[in-house]
Design a protein around this motif. Structure first.
Motif, PDB file in Angstrom:
ATOM      1  N   UNK A  78       0.863  -1.175   0.000  1.00  0.00           N
ATOM      2  CA  UNK A  78       0.000   0.000   0.000  1.00  0.00           C
ATOM      3  C   UNK A  78       0.898   1.223   0.000  1.00  0.00           C
ATOM      4  N   UNK A  79       0.428   2.250  -0.648  1.00  0.00           N
ATOM      5  CA  UNK A  79       1.225   3.463  -0.808  1.00  0.00           C
ATOM      6  C   UNK A  79       0.355   4.668  -0.468  1.00  0.00           C
ATOM      7  N   UNK A  80       0.979   5.667   0.084  1.00  0.00           N
ATOM      8  CA  UNK A  80       0.310   6.925   0.362  1.00  0.00           C
ATOM      9  C   UNK A  80       0.759   7.888  -0.733  1.00  0.00           C
ATOM     10  N   UNK A  81      -0.178   8.317  -1.545  1.00  0.00           N
ATOM     11  CA  UNK A  81       0.120   9.153  -2.703  1.00  0.00           C
ATOM     12  C   UNK A  81       0.822  10.446  -2.287  1.00  0.00           C
ATOM     13  N   UNK A  82       1.911  10.760  -2.974  1.00  0.00           N
ATOM     14  CA  UNK A  82       2.637  12.001  -2.744  1.00  0.00           C
ATOM     15  C   UNK A  82       3.581  11.964  -1.544  1.00  0.00           C
TER      16      UNK A  82
END
Length: 143
Positions: A78-82
């Motif tokens: 999972x990635x947190x955008x920006x």
């Protein structure tokens, strides 16, 4: 400053001096373990709970049950955008994890469901164990 803080400060200095992690095997071993598992037992039933936060597609995880073991194979990310990661303690990536069970379990019924970041697999004690692996379907209860 407590002794733990002093040790971590010393480790950071050692990491900087060696231009690599001073405890690479310890850190790699912890990350390689994959998701954390709790196993609950009653007289005739087992509940295996795996921590898999952020799982969106149930096809990203395979569950196999055979004799007295459960095997989890999958991939989580999972990635947190920006944003970029500053501290990484929640396991992400490919994993393969086998959990030994205290006794052999039945092929049917086996219930697997995913709820609030936890994969739960309910298993029942087997009186005989002459069978092969069975792939288990996971239901997404968040939807």
């Amino acid at each position: 400053m407590d002794s733990w803080s002093k040790m971590m400060e010393w480790k950071q200095l050692a990491d900087k001096y060696m231009n690599q992690s001073f405890f690479p095997n310890f850190e790699d071993q912890n990350k390689a373990a994959g998701p954390h598992i709790n196993l609950y037992e009653s007289e005739h039933e087992l509940l295996c709970v795996a921590s898999l936060p952020g799982l969106k597609n149930m096809d990203d995880v395979e569950v196999y049950v055979y004799q007295n073991a459960v095997k989890l194979i999958g991939n989580t990310s999972f990635h947190i955008k920006g944003m970029s990661i500053r501290q990484n303690e929640i396991y992400q990536g490919r994993f393969e994890r086998e959990i030994s069970l205290p006794y052999s379990v039945r092929e049917d019924p086996i219930d697997a469901y995913y709820r609030k970041g936890l994969l739960c697999i309910r298993l029942y004690r087997l009186l005989t164990d002459e069978r092969k692996k069975k792939k288990v379907e996971i239901k997404n209860e968040d939807e």
